[in-house]
Write a protein that holds these residues in place. Structure first.
Motif, PDB file in Angstrom:
ATOM      1  N   ASP A 104       0.859  -1.170   0.000  1.00 34.15           N
ATOM      2  CA  ASP A 104       0.000   0.000   0.000  1.00 34.15           C
ATOM      3  C   ASP A 104       0.899   1.224   0.000  1.00 34.15           C
ATOM      4  O   ASP A 104       1.344   1.699   1.033  1.00 34.15           O
ATOM      5  CB  ASP A 104      -0.898   0.005   1.238  1.00 34.15           C
ATOM      6  N   TRP A 105       1.202   1.729  -1.218  1.00 35.01           N
ATOM      7  CA  TRP A 105       2.146   2.836  -1.326  1.00 35.01           C
ATOM      8  C   TRP A 105       1.637   4.095  -0.647  1.00 35.01           C
ATOM      9  O   TRP A 105       2.408   4.935  -0.213  1.00 35.01           O
ATOM     10  CB  TRP A 105       2.436   3.114  -2.802  1.00 35.01           C
ATOM     11  N   GLU A 106       0.316   4.269  -0.563  1.00 36.32           N
ATOM     12  CA  GLU A 106      -0.226   5.452   0.087  1.00 36.32           C
ATOM     13  C   GLU A 106       0.138   5.483   1.567  1.00 36.32           C
ATOM     14  O   GLU A 106       0.143   6.521   2.194  1.00 36.32           O
ATOM     15  CB  GLU A 106      -1.755   5.476  -0.066  1.00 36.32           C
ATOM     16  N   LEU A 107       0.448   4.296   2.142  1.00 31.04           N
ATOM     17  CA  LEU A 107       0.789   4.249   3.557  1.00 31.04           C
ATOM     18  C   LEU A 107       2.271   4.005   3.760  1.00 31.04           C
ATOM     19  O   LEU A 107       3.002   4.847   4.244  1.00 31.04           O
ATOM     20  CB  LEU A 107      -0.037   3.144   4.252  1.00 31.04           C
ATOM     21  N   SER A 108       2.756   2.825   3.334  1.00 32.05           N
ATOM     22  CA  SER A 108       4.149   2.464   3.603  1.00 32.05           C
ATOM     23  C   SER A 108       5.129   3.271   2.774  1.00 32.05           C
ATOM     24  O   SER A 108       6.274   3.454   3.157  1.00 32.05           O
ATOM     25  CB  SER A 108       4.367   0.972   3.326  1.00 32.05           C
ATOM     26  N   GLY A 109       4.701   3.765   1.624  1.00 36.59           N
ATOM     27  CA  GLY A 109       5.633   4.459   0.739  1.00 36.59           C
ATOM     28  C   GLY A 109       5.905   5.898   1.103  1.00 36.59           C
ATOM     29  O   GLY A 109       6.796   6.517   0.555  1.00 36.59           O
ATOM     30  N   ARG A 110       5.151   6.433   2.030  1.00 40.46           N
ATOM     31  CA  ARG A 110       5.303   7.847   2.338  1.00 40.46           C
ATOM     32  C   ARG A 110       6.689   8.178   2.881  1.00 40.46           C
ATOM     33  O   ARG A 110       7.244   9.226   2.579  1.00 40.46           O
ATOM     34  CB  ARG A 110       4.225   8.285   3.330  1.00 40.46           C
ATOM     35  N   THR A 111       7.235   7.301   3.696  1.00 42.43           N
ATOM     36  CA  THR A 111       8.561   7.564   4.245  1.00 42.43           C
ATOM     37  C   THR A 111       9.656   7.088   3.306  1.00 42.43           C
ATOM     38  O   THR A 111      10.763   7.611   3.325  1.00 42.43           O
ATOM     39  CB  THR A 111       8.722   6.872   5.612  1.00 42.43           C
ATOM     40  N   GLN A 112       9.366   6.086   2.455  1.00 41.81           N
ATOM     41  CA  GLN A 112      10.388   5.544   1.564  1.00 41.81           C
ATOM     42  C   GLN A 112      10.612   6.426   0.339  1.00 41.81           C
ATOM     43  O   GLN A 112      11.676   6.403  -0.254  1.00 41.81           O
ATOM     44  CB  GLN A 112       9.982   4.145   1.088  1.00 41.81           C
ATOM     45  N   PHE A 113       9.606   7.200  -0.049  1.00 45.33           N
ATOM     46  CA  PHE A 113       9.694   7.970  -1.281  1.00 45.33           C
ATOM     47  C   PHE A 113       9.313   9.433  -1.041  1.00 45.33           C
ATOM     48  O   PHE A 113       8.234   9.874  -1.435  1.00 45.33           O
ATOM     49  CB  PHE A 113       8.785   7.355  -2.350  1.00 45.33           C
ATOM     50  N   PRO A 114      10.203  10.190  -0.403  1.00 44.95           N
ATOM     51  CA  PRO A 114       9.968  11.632  -0.257  1.00 44.95           C
ATOM     52  C   PRO A 114      10.241  12.324  -1.589  1.00 44.95           C
ATOM     53  O   PRO A 114      10.783  11.719  -2.518  1.00 44.95           O
ATOM     54  CB  PRO A 114      10.999  12.032   0.800  1.00 44.95           C
ATOM     55  N   PRO A 115       9.892  13.606  -1.728  1.00 45.38           N
ATOM     56  CA  PRO A 115      10.247  14.335  -2.947  1.00 45.38           C
ATOM     57  C   PRO A 115      11.751  14.313  -3.193  1.00 45.38           C
ATOM     58  O   PRO A 115      12.542  14.383  -2.249  1.00 45.38           O
ATOM     59  CB  PRO A 115       9.754  15.759  -2.644  1.00 45.38           C
ATOM     60  N   VAL A 116      12.129  14.193  -4.452  1.00 41.33           N
ATOM     61  CA  VAL A 116      13.540  14.130  -4.835  1.00 41.33           C
ATOM     62  C   VAL A 116      13.877  15.357  -5.667  1.00 41.33           C
ATOM     63  O   VAL A 116      13.217  15.638  -6.682  1.00 41.33           O
ATOM     64  CB  VAL A 116      13.836  12.852  -5.650  1.00 41.33           C
ATOM     65  N   ARG A 117      14.896  16.068  -5.261  1.00 38.88           N
ATOM     66  CA  ARG A 117      15.345  17.243  -6.007  1.00 38.88           C
ATOM     67  C   ARG A 117      16.321  16.804  -7.096  1.00 38.88           C
ATOM     68  O   ARG A 117      17.369  16.229  -6.813  1.00 38.88           O
ATOM     69  CB  ARG A 117      16.018  18.239  -5.066  1.00 38.88           C
ATOM     70  N   ILE A 118      15.978  17.084  -8.331  1.00 39.51           N
ATOM     71  CA  ILE A 118      16.806  16.693  -9.465  1.00 39.51           C
ATOM     72  C   ILE A 118      17.766  17.817  -9.837  1.00 39.51           C
ATOM     73  O   ILE A 118      18.930  17.594 -10.155  1.00 39.51           O
ATOM     74  CB  ILE A 118      15.931  16.320 -10.673  1.00 39.51           C
ATOM     75  N   SER A 119      17.261  19.044  -9.814  1.00 42.08           N
ATOM     76  CA  SER A 119      18.082  20.216 -10.125  1.00 42.08           C
ATOM     77  C   SER A 119      17.486  21.404  -9.382  1.00 42.08           C
ATOM     78  O   SER A 119      16.573  21.253  -8.570  1.00 42.08           O
ATOM     79  CB  SER A 119      18.110  20.473 -11.633  1.00 42.08           C
ATOM     80  N   ASP A 120      17.979  22.583  -9.669  1.00 43.46           N
ATOM     81  CA  ASP A 120      17.499  23.769  -8.961  1.00 43.46           C
ATOM     82  C   ASP A 120      15.996  23.968  -9.107  1.00 43.46           C
ATOM     83  O   ASP A 120      15.329  24.436  -8.181  1.00 43.46           O
ATOM     84  CB  ASP A 120      18.224  25.021  -9.484  1.00 43.46           C
ATOM     85  N   LYS A 121      15.456  23.619 -10.268  1.00 41.06           N
ATOM     86  CA  LYS A 121      14.039  23.868 -10.522  1.00 41.06           C
ATOM     87  C   LYS A 121      13.278  22.621 -10.952  1.00 41.06           C
ATOM     88  O   LYS A 121      12.240  22.725 -11.608  1.00 41.06           O
ATOM     89  CB  LYS A 121      13.905  24.945 -11.614  1.00 41.06           C
ATOM     90  N   PHE A 122      13.759  21.455 -10.562  1.00 42.78           N
ATOM     91  CA  PHE A 122      13.179  20.218 -11.074  1.00 42.78           C
ATOM     92  C   PHE A 122      13.074  19.209  -9.926  1.00 42.78           C
ATOM     93  O   PHE A 122      14.080  18.836  -9.323  1.00 42.78           O
ATOM     94  CB  PHE A 122      14.070  19.691 -12.197  1.00 42.78           C
ATOM     95  N   TRP A 123      11.849  18.751  -9.629  1.00 39.71           N
ATOM     96  CA  TRP A 123      11.612  17.792  -8.550  1.00 39.71           C
ATOM     97  C   TRP A 123      10.781  16.619  -9.062  1.00 39.71           C
ATOM     98  O   TRP A 123       9.981  16.759  -9.982  1.00 39.71           O
ATOM     99  CB  TRP A 123      10.857  18.449  -7.397  1.00 39.71           C
ATOM    100  N   VAL A 124      10.974  15.465  -8.424  1.00 38.86           N
ATOM    101  CA  VAL A 124      10.100  14.310  -8.628  1.00 38.86           C
ATOM    102  C   VAL A 124       9.427  14.019  -7.296  1.00 38.86           C
ATOM    103  O   VAL A 124      10.102  13.857  -6.273  1.00 38.86           O
ATOM    104  CB  VAL A 124      10.885  13.076  -9.112  1.00 38.86           C
ATOM    105  N   CYS A 125       8.092  13.959  -7.310  1.00 36.14           N
ATOM    106  CA  CYS A 125       7.339  13.832  -6.063  1.00 36.14           C
ATOM    107  C   CYS A 125       6.348  12.674  -6.139  1.00 36.14           C
ATOM    108  O   CYS A 125       5.780  12.401  -7.206  1.00 36.14           O
ATOM    109  CB  CYS A 125       6.560  15.113  -5.772  1.00 36.14           C
ATOM    110  N   PRO A 126       6.081  12.014  -5.013  1.00 34.55           N
ATOM    111  CA  PRO A 126       4.999  11.036  -4.951  1.00 34.55           C
ATOM    112  C   PRO A 126       3.658  11.778  -4.918  1.00 34.55           C
ATOM    113  O   PRO A 126       3.629  12.987  -4.629  1.00 34.55           O
ATOM    114  CB  PRO A 126       5.268  10.299  -3.637  1.00 34.55           C
ATOM    115  N   PRO A 127       2.557  11.105  -5.189  1.00 30.82           N
ATOM    116  CA  PRO A 127       1.262  11.805  -5.262  1.00 30.82           C
ATOM    117  C   PRO A 127       0.839  12.466  -3.957  1.00 30.82           C
ATOM    118  O   PRO A 127       0.046  13.407  -3.978  1.00 30.82           O
ATOM    119  CB  PRO A 127       0.282  10.684  -5.642  1.00 30.82           C
ATOM    120  N   TRP A 128       1.346  11.982  -2.836  1.00 34.72           N
ATOM    121  CA  TRP A 128       0.898  12.495  -1.543  1.00 34.72           C
ATOM    122  C   TRP A 128       1.704  13.694  -1.036  1.00 34.72           C
ATOM    123  O   TRP A 128       1.459  14.186   0.051  1.00 34.72           O
ATOM    124  CB  TRP A 128       0.949  11.389  -0.494  1.00 34.72           C
TER     125      TRP A 128
END
Length: 303
Positions: A104-128
């Motif tokens: 259940d990624w909505e629950l267990s994934g929240r701590t495993q997949f925080p937003p990731v900063r790729i560059s100064d203006k570019f992020w990859v984020c989970p839906p939550w």
């Protein structure tokens, strides 16, 4: 022979997993049997301590003792599978069987997949969770079974390479798309159209879902490898896969790249860079590195 099915009293969605350890000379037959029995995915790992470096054809690992792990639909007839597998590999190899639940990624994934900063203006984020910078370009990628959440250095290297290109109005081919993160990123960065290709049906589904989450599904074609039109030519071709597979696909990737187009290759360890370059002699690559991984970016000559 010994086998056991782990108890699973819950009603949550789950998969069946079959694992067997065999000698190298039996592994090929075992994999063929698992495929014939309907395995959705099969992995081979070293069951001893025999490291093997990636070569040009990594599909046949040479470890003396190998563990094959296969994932099956939960409604698979386990008795029939076990009987058939044992007839192929012999009774001396124990078969391990268990069930594992969809996470259940909505629950267990929240701590495993925080937003990731790729560059100064570019992020990859989970839906939550949103990017800390409200002005940033933020990709929403759902973590799941398909590879590619933005946390791996190879994915980050490819994203940075795409960000540096002028993508407005151009076409992109993402070979081995996994979660679709690179195709989706290219479209968010201004590409007119992207084509995402993968062998795994789950990757194609994840790619389509992530494209819809990011509002770019109208500009994306999701195609199973082997069904891609030979007439397709793209302005940018990106392949974030293992070095051996990249080398094997050299002629295919070059074929689908337009003259003057840009080729981006990753999933490559720094020690493998020279061998990958040698497989693409017509390209003069730039190299970027993050940790032990690299990305190669080159331009195809005008015909």
């Amino acid at each position: 022979m010994s086998h056991a099915v782990a108890a699973n009293p819950s009603t949550e969605a789950h998969w069946l997993r079959i694992a067997v350890t065999v000698a190298h000379e039996v592994a090929g037959r075992a994999e063929e049997a698992l495929e014939a029995l309907g395995a959705l995915a099969i992995t081979r790992t070293d069951a001893g301590n025999s490291p093997q470096f990636d070569g040009a054809t990594p599909g046949d690992p040479r470890w003396p003792l190998q563990t094959l792990t296969a994932v099956f639909d939960p409604h698979t007839d386990i008795t029939a599978c076990t009987t058939t597998l044992i007839s192929v590999i012999g009774k001396t190899s124990p078969v391990q069987i268990d069930r594992f639940a969809d996470q259940d990624w909505e629950l267990s994934g929240r701590t495993q997949f925080p937003p990731v900063r790729i560059s100064d203006k570019f992020w990859v984020c989970p839906p939550w969770q949103s990017a800390p910078d409200p002005d940033a370009l933020s990709l929403t990628i759902t973590p799941g079974l398909a590879f590619g959440t933005g946390t791996h250095p190879t994915t980050q290297l490819c994203l940075v390479a795409l960000e540096k290109l002028l993508l407005e109005g151009r076409s992109v081919l993402d070979w081995g798309c996994g979660s679709g993160i690179l195709a989706v990123a290219a479209l968010r960065l201004g590409a007119a159209h992207a084509t995402a290709v993968d062998l795994d049906p789950r990757a194609l589904t994840a790619t389509q879902d992530n494209a819809e989450r990011n509002g770019v599904s109208h500009a994306l074609s999701v195609i199973e490898a082997g069904r891609l039109s030979q007439t397709l030519r793209s302005d940018i071709v990106v392949a974030n896969i293992l070095a051996g597979t990249v080398m094997t696909l050299a002629s295919t990737l070059n074929h689908h790249l337009r003259p003057g187009g840009t080729l981006i290759l990753s999933g490559i360890l720094a020690a493998q860079a020279d061998r990958v370059r040698a497989a693409f002699p017509q390209y003069n690559f730039d190299l970027s590195r993050r940790d032990d991984w690299i990305v190669l970016r080159g331009q195809r000559a005008l015909d």
